[in-house]
Scaffold this motif. Structure first.
Motif, mmCIF file in Angstrom:
data_model
loop_
_atom_site.group_PDB
_atom_site.id
_atom_site.type_symbol
_atom_site.label_atom_id
_atom_site.label_comp_id
_atom_site.label_asym_id
_atom_site.label_seq_id
_atom_site.Cartn_x
_atom_site.Cartn_y
_atom_site.Cartn_z
ATOM 1 N N LEU A 9 1.016 -1.279 0.032
ATOM 2 C CA LEU A 9 0.112 -0.039 0.003
ATOM 3 C C LEU A 9 0.872 1.268 -0.021
ATOM 4 N N MET A 10 0.247 2.264 -0.004
ATOM 5 C CA MET A 10 1.096 3.634 0.009
ATOM 6 C C MET A 10 0.547 4.637 1.213
ATOM 7 N N TYR A 11 1.563 5.255 1.608
ATOM 8 C CA TYR A 11 1.059 6.133 3.007
ATOM 9 C C TYR A 11 0.445 7.226 2.501
ATOM 10 N N TYR A 12 0.437 7.947 1.404
ATOM 11 C CA TYR A 12 0.078 9.068 1.166
ATOM 12 C C TYR A 12 -1.172 9.192 0.339
ATOM 13 N N SER A 13 -1.933 8.155 0.330
ATOM 14 C CA SER A 13 -3.292 8.031 -0.311
ATOM 15 C C SER A 13 -4.396 8.701 0.430
ATOM 16 N N ARG B 96 -3.701 -10.966 6.096
ATOM 17 C CA ARG B 96 -3.117 -11.925 6.879
ATOM 18 C C ARG B 96 -4.344 -13.018 7.224
ATOM 19 N N ASP B 97 -5.444 -12.363 7.549
ATOM 20 C CA ASP B 97 -6.381 -13.217 8.303
ATOM 21 C C ASP B 97 -7.018 -14.293 6.915
ATOM 22 N N ASP B 98 -6.928 -13.652 5.744
ATOM 23 C CA ASP B 98 -7.332 -14.406 4.651
ATOM 24 C C ASP B 98 -6.502 -15.420 4.040
ATOM 25 N N GLY B 99 -5.267 -15.136 4.738
ATOM 26 C CA GLY B 99 -4.309 -16.223 4.299
ATOM 27 C C GLY B 99 -3.671 -15.828 2.931
ATOM 28 N N VAL B 100 -3.740 -14.752 2.467
ATOM 29 C CA VAL B 100 -3.348 -14.189 1.058
ATOM 30 C C VAL B 100 -1.862 -13.597 0.918
ATOM 31 N N ALA B 101 -1.531 -13.070 2.191
ATOM 32 C CA ALA B 101 -0.221 -12.438 2.222
ATOM 33 C C ALA B 101 0.592 -12.622 3.566
ATOM 34 N N SER B 102 1.829 -12.884 3.530
ATOM 35 C CA SER B 102 2.404 -13.160 4.794
ATOM 36 C C SER B 102 3.488 -11.982 5.102
ATOM 37 N N GLY B 103 3.328 -10.813 4.483
ATOM 38 C CA GLY B 103 4.003 -9.670 4.744
ATOM 39 C C GLY B 103 3.290 -8.593 3.870
ATOM 40 N N GLY B 104 4.130 -7.330 4.354
ATOM 41 C CA GLY B 104 3.517 -6.069 3.495
ATOM 42 C C GLY B 104 4.563 -5.328 3.453
ATOM 43 N N PHE B 105 4.273 -4.105 2.295
ATOM 44 C CA PHE B 105 5.313 -3.187 1.965
ATOM 45 C C PHE B 105 4.475 -1.919 1.782
ATOM 46 N N VAL B 106 5.464 -0.963 1.720
ATOM 47 C CA VAL B 106 4.924 0.533 1.625
ATOM 48 C C VAL B 106 5.601 1.170 0.416
ATOM 49 N N TRP B 107 4.912 2.337 -0.295
ATOM 50 C CA TRP B 107 5.432 3.039 -1.219
ATOM 51 C C TRP B 107 5.176 4.327 -0.734
ATOM 52 N N VAL B 108 6.166 5.299 -0.769
ATOM 53 C CA VAL B 108 7.413 5.169 -0.823
ATOM 54 C C VAL B 108 8.076 6.192 0.270
ATOM 55 N N TYR B 109 9.016 6.047 0.710
ATOM 56 C CA TYR B 109 9.895 6.873 1.669
ATOM 57 C C TYR B 109 10.619 7.863 0.652
ATOM 58 N N ASN B 110 9.953 9.236 0.633
ATOM 59 C CA ASN B 110 10.454 10.294 -0.470
ATOM 60 C C ASN B 110 10.493 11.519 0.151
ATOM 61 N N ASP B 111 10.236 11.456 1.446
ATOM 62 C CA ASP B 111 9.795 12.888 2.369
ATOM 63 C C ASP B 111 9.741 12.658 3.772
ATOM 64 N N GLU B 112 9.621 13.483 4.570
ATOM 65 C CA GLU B 112 9.507 13.194 5.969
ATOM 66 C C GLU B 112 7.934 13.463 6.553
ATOM 67 N N TRP C 255 5.615 11.206 6.944
ATOM 68 C CA TRP C 255 5.050 10.043 7.303
ATOM 69 C C TRP C 255 6.004 9.618 8.443
ATOM 70 N N ASN C 256 5.339 8.706 9.182
ATOM 71 C CA ASN C 256 6.049 7.941 10.489
ATOM 72 C C ASN C 256 6.618 6.754 9.876
ATOM 73 N N LEU C 257 7.619 6.419 9.557
ATOM 74 C CA LEU C 257 7.937 5.186 8.934
ATOM 75 C C LEU C 257 7.922 4.171 10.194
ATOM 76 N N ASN C 258 8.275 4.347 11.384
ATOM 77 C CA ASN C 258 8.385 3.498 12.514
ATOM 78 C C ASN C 258 6.958 3.264 12.833
ATOM 79 N N ALA C 259 6.274 4.105 12.987
ATOM 80 C CA ALA C 259 4.729 3.646 13.329
ATOM 81 C C ALA C 259 4.107 2.455 12.192
ATOM 82 N N TRP C 260 4.593 2.531 11.071
ATOM 83 C CA TRP C 260 3.836 1.875 9.776
ATOM 84 C C TRP C 260 4.736 0.533 10.019
ATOM 85 N N ALA C 261 6.261 0.556 10.072
ATOM 86 C CA ALA C 261 6.837 -0.836 10.315
ATOM 87 C C ALA C 261 6.483 -1.522 11.544
#
Length: 436
Positions: A240-244, A260-276, A278-284
């Motif tokens: 997903l992306m943080y700035y939607s 996760r609950d649907d069993g379709v993904a075992s992890g997640g990622f975010v687009w994109v760290y290119n400014d300050e 958003w809070n990367l720590n809270a998302w991670a």
């Protein structure tokens, strides 16, 4: 008394070392733009403290002659790494991303993206020259991995070319050079499944993760992540992306949890760290908590931490150890997010720090508070959990090479293991050992 001090020191060191050796699962990723170079070294510190377990450097562009560039600057040309001429700190910065304390255990480079014609050039170069050791494509990527060996993989974000034959040859070449492959599709499913199968025909383990884009052009994938099925590749993450405009951290977290609950993904990622912004720590922390980057066995939990007063909000249990901000985030605890705690085993004590490195002023808890003091409420950034010296009531006599002693109501051996009555085979009375 000296023996008590020795045991305490030994146990504290042991717990710290044991935690340091814990390898989190790679369940949380972030794409990283040119901001990482423009605002260094602060961006390096932010990424190390974030808790993300892998980072994807966006992006590497392949020119028509095989030259590698990023943001118009040359990385490798004519088989030589030349990026240090314009970015003298880049190699050190990438190395530091993996240097403890950090959550990052894997670094990838992204090739592709909207408007990027790298795979057109890769197609033409391979069709005309192949992928042999004397080709410029081979030599430049060889120069890159030799100069920056911390790079583990190449992330394929082809959004234009879609040529299975040459893309497969390219990733086989990259695997032989030492790069694994992750695929980041958002459309044209038949191309991606064919590409994955073609790569695996030659190099079975080359592709080790599928990363489904569920934003921008891939927004329609939100409800069909499970349909992106690649036989032989078990690891599938969704992004997903943080700035939607209509997606807050809370809504994104809920979506990660649903996948996760649907069993379709075992992890997640975010687009994109290119400014300050958003809070990367809270998302991670939220992604790590959702997908279990680290799972602490219940038998090892000595303290639980809550994001709200009176044991409300999310809860994360921790074993004894030293937890910097990145360590906490890997376990699922965001900085400035602890409001109450539960000390499960009062033979241990908890130190809470305002700084992210377990230094400076701290508050110590040897009992369970329903809420932290105002000074530390929602302000904790690092934690130490260690044996409570005041809980030692005495030292047992030695039995062979093993000693045991009492911490509160708990019997502990020299290795710091809590022993059940059946395991210890002794009773402790006033600090003295008696055989059953």
């Amino acid at each position: 008394m000296k023996k008590v001090v020795f045991l305490i020191i030994t146990l504290s060191v042991m717990f710290t070392d044991a935690f340091a050796q814990t390898q989190p699962k790679e369940v949380s990723g972030v794409y990283v733009g040119g901001h990482i170079r423009r605002q260094r070294p602060g961006t390096i510190t932010t990424l190390r403290n974030s808790g993300f377990t892998y980072a994807i450097l966006f992006n590497v562009h392949v020119d028509a002659d095989g030259t590698l560039k990023t943001d118009g600057e040359t990385i490798c040309k004519n088989g030589k790494y030349v990026f240090n001429q314009t970015q003298p700190y880049y190699q050190e910065d990438v190395r530091n991303l993996k240097t403890a304390p950090t959550g990052i255990t894997r670094i990838e480079i992204c090739i592709g993206g909207w408007g990027n014609d790298s795979y057109d050039h890769i197609r033409d170069l391979i069709n005309s020259k192949g992928t042999g050791r004397n080709t410029m494509l081979y030599q430049n990527f060889k120069a890159l991995i030799e100069a920056v060996p911390e790079i583990d993989a190449v992330n394929n974000d082809d959004e234009h070319c879609y040529d299975v034959t040459t893309a497969a040859k390219f990733h086989v070449m990259m695997y032989d050079l030492g790069y694994k492959t992750t695929l980041a599709p958002y459309t044209y499913m038949s191309f991606w499944t064919s590409l994955c199968s073609e790569i695996r025909k030659s190099r079975l383990k080359a592709v080790d993760r599928i990363m489904v884009q569920c934003y921008d052009g891939g927004a329609g994938n939100v409800n069909i992540v499970g349909s992106w099925n690649f036989p032989g590749v078990q690891t599938r993450h969704a992004g997903l992306m943080y700035y939607s405009n209509d997606w807050s951290l809370e809504k994104n977290t809920a979506q990660f949890e649903k996948w996760r609950d649907d069993g379709v993904a075992s992890g997640g990622f975010v687009w994109v760290y290119n400014d300050e912004s958003w809070n990367l720590n809270a998302w991670a922390a939220a992604i790590n908590r959702t997908y279990g980057a680290v799972t602490v066995p219940e038998s090892e939990v000595v303290a639980r931490f809550y994001s709200e007063k009176n044991y409300g909000g999310y809860c994360v249990g921790l074993a004894p150890g030293t937890y910097h901000q990145a360590d906490l985030a890997v376990h699922g605890i965001a900085a400035n997010d602890i409001a109450s705690l539960e000390l499960v085993d009062e033979s241990y004590q908890i130190k809470l720090y305002l700084r992210n490195d377990c230094k400076g002023s701290y508050v110590r808890y040897r009992t369970t508070p329903k809420a932290l003091s105002n000074t530390y409420l929602d302000k904790v950034c690092s934690i130490v959990i260690e044996p409570n010296p005041t809980g030692i009531e005495g030292i047992a006599e030695e039995q062979g090479e093993e000693s045991i002693y009492k911490q509160g109501s708990t019997i502990v051996n020299l290795a710091g293991q809590r022993l059940t009555k059946a395991q210890r085979g002794v009773n402790i009375i006033n600090g003295r050992k008696t055989i059953k």
